[in-house]
Design an enzyme around this catalytic site. Structure first.
Site, mmCIF file in Angstrom:
data_model
loop_
_atom_site.group_PDB
_atom_site.id
_atom_site.type_symbol
_atom_site.label_atom_id
_atom_site.label_comp_id
_atom_site.label_asym_id
_atom_site.label_seq_id
_atom_site.Cartn_x
_atom_site.Cartn_y
_atom_site.Cartn_z
ATOM 1 C CB SER A 31 0.222 14.007 -3.797
ATOM 2 O OG SER A 31 1.300 13.419 -4.513
ATOM 3 C CB ALA A 32 1.183 8.598 -3.238
ATOM 4 C CB VAL A 39 -4.404 -2.001 -2.466
ATOM 5 C CG1 VAL A 39 -5.834 -1.546 -2.176
ATOM 6 C CG2 VAL A 39 -3.464 -1.445 -1.411
ATOM 7 C CG ASP A 95 4.806 7.946 3.937
ATOM 8 O OD1 ASP A 95 5.563 8.694 3.274
ATOM 9 O OD2 ASP A 95 4.471 6.816 3.550
ATOM 10 N N GLY A 152 2.485 -4.238 1.100
ATOM 11 C CA GLY A 152 1.566 -5.231 0.580
ATOM 12 C C GLY A 152 0.894 -4.800 -0.706
#
Length: 536
Positions: A390-391, A273, A387, A271
């Site tokens: 760093s993101a 943000v 998962d 999705g």
């Protein structure tokens, strides 16, 4: 109207019934440019129906109909475009425009664009290509379209805080006054003062799959999701926000980037943000609203998983969930806003941010490890994030790390924290962070250990986890295959590293990415990490 040709190279009149694959190059190029500005091609690709729909039929308007392309397909196109320096719409036309016995027409494309409210592309097709009249639309939609049009005409660069396939929250900047009309400024001020109800709406009557409205409101028909998804949400203790309120405080989910006066922070496989402001107890509070892709097959599970996990698993280093919404056409998750964006963006100094010094990097790594350990140990049956990257490590205003994006979390069996917890035939996550056994469908808590090892290497080197243009495309290979001293790989932007700490962290990262049997648990990793960084 410029001349076009049919599939045989003959001159032909171009109409709504013409197949999209015959769009002339000049039209494809301009449409691709228009749809690249706000990544509109992703929206179109995600809405293309699959069988039993056939071109020429109306585009389904409900939330649930078979989609031709999954979020993984869209991500593959995005990666191909980034690699080959192409625009997404061109690749989409090549694939969709030539698939099926009956090929999609310009009318099908226009219908998709209108459904997605991509009006600039609609007007370009109807006016410039077909020499017709602009499509009519309501005033608010027209104003938003005009805002984007002005931004494009000013030839200003689109906000680049979007990382493909991640929810990478960028640093909020003050919007330039030159990009805002008085109307937009006034509306933003009014919307930001939206108050949060002291008694949020609650999910009721799951068997009828509807929401009980607040006093004075009529019942709103619930989106046709599996009713089982809603079970337990009301007792989770997480507030339910009205979709109408979230829509208002995000300027109708404005897809304009922040730099253009919109609310879009980023987008990913599940999705988009948006930044929003609400007032709680008379104080302004910024939140990040994630509007889930209703057409994505896994959206129901992600929605339920995030609420279930974050309502029970509360920790300083896990991203707080402020609430959720499921009384509108799209389901939403509301998080505390992280003003310093993601660790990935900060290491890349995105938006001109200052480099993180090495002591701050070590603190961020330790905090992230604490969050992962809590996820693994707060109950008897450990949870695997699956998962870690760093993101997905977000930073608040004090640079305290918060592990986020729990849509892939899975509940493991009882027993030790080192055993294999999940067997799955479908592997998610980001490949550069994934343990070798994960590709065989073997998912355990040690998968998170491997991923965290890659994060340690990012902290040390400041390099991205994957880069096609360097020798050893993935970061682990790049470090292991380096012929020089490990100290030569340290990010000089971080200042003068303590050589002993840096050396030991390199060793710990290597241990984290070792064979699964020799790989430590995150409990052991945190213990070793803390002793390294606090040894001085």
């Amino acid at each position: 109207m410029q001349a076009v040709t049919d599939g045989n190279g003959n001159n032909a009149a171009f109409t709504m019934a013409s197949e999209v694959r015959f769009l002339p190059p000049w039209a494809k190029s301009q449409l691709a440019h228009i749809l690249e500005v706000t990544h509109g091609w992703r929206e179109i690709m995600g809405r293309v129906p699959s069988m039993p729909w056939v071109p020429g039929e109306p585009i389904p308007e409900g939330l649930h109909y078979p989609r031709k392309y999954t979020s993984d397909d869209i991500q593959l196109v995005a990666e191909e475009c980034a690699r080959d320096r192409r625009e997404g719409f061109e690749v989409l036309l090549e694939e969709w425009g030539t698939s099926g016995r009956k090929r999609p027409t310009l009318q099908d494309l226009v219908n998709l664009l209108e459904q997605a409210k991509l009006y600039r592309a609609v007007d370009y097709l109807t006016v410039k290509v077909l020499n017709g009249e602009p499509q009519s639309r309501d005033q608010s939609e027209g104003e938003l379209f005009d805002e984007l049009e002005r931004a494009i005409q000013n030839d200003q660069r689109v906000h680049q805080d979007i990382v493909h396939g991640t929810f990478s929250v960028g640093v909020v900047k003050d919007t330039p006054d030159s990009l805002l009309t008085d109307r937009l400024s006034e509306r933003s001020a009014d919307d930001s003062r939206m108050q949060v109800n002291e008694e949020p709406t609650r999910v009721m009557d799951l068997s009828r799959n509807v929401l009980a409205a607040s006093p004075g409101r009529e019942e709103i028909q619930q989106p046709r999701f599996n009713a089982e998804v809603l079970e337990g949400l009301d007792s989770s203790g997480v507030p339910h926000f009205r979709y109408s309120m979230l829509k208002q405080i995000t300027q109708n989910f404005s897809d304009l980037p922040l730099d253009y006066g919109g609310n879009k922070l980023g987008e990913g496989a599940f999705g988009v943000v948006y930044l929003a402001k609400m007032y709680v107890g008379g104080k302004e509070k910024k939140v990040a609203v994630k509007k889930l892709n209703s057409g994505e097959a896994r959206v129901e599970q992600q929605f339920k998983t995030e609420i279930e996990i974050l309502s029970r698993c509360i920790h300083e280093n896990l991203l707080p969930l402020e609430g959720y919404s499921c009384d509108g056409p799209d389901w939403c998750l509301v998080y505390t806003y992280m003003s310093n964006g993601s660790l990935q963006d900060r290491l890349a100094c995105l938006s001109g941010t200052e480099p993180l010094d090495w002591t701050m990097r070590t603190r961020i790594g330790e905090g992230a490890a604490r969050g992962i350990v809590h996820l693994h140990t707060f109950q008897e049956r450990p949870l695997v994030h699956r998962d870690i990257k760093s993101a997905n490590i977000l930073l608040d205003d004090k640079l305290v790390p918060k592990v986020g994006d729990f849509g892939l979390v899975r509940l493991g069996g009882s027993g030790t924290h080192t055993r294999t917890l999940i067997k799955t035939t479908t592997v998610f996550g980001t490949s550069a962070y994934m343990a070798p056994e994960a590709f065989r469908g073997d998912i355990s808590v040690k998968m998170d250990t491997f991923s965290f090892g890659i994060v340690i290497l990012e902290l040390l080197t400041g390099l991205p986890s994957y880069d096609e243009e360097r020798e050893g495309c993935d970061l682990l290979s790049h470090v292991l295959e380096s012929e020089g001293e490990k100290s030569e790989l340290l990010d000089v932007r971080a200042g003068s590293w303590d050589p002993d700490i840096a050396s030991q962290l390199f060793d710990l990262a290597e241990l984290c990415t070792d064979d699964k049997r020799r790989r430590p648990t995150m409990v052991q990793v945190l213990e070793n990490y803390s002793s390294i960084v606090h040894s001085q």
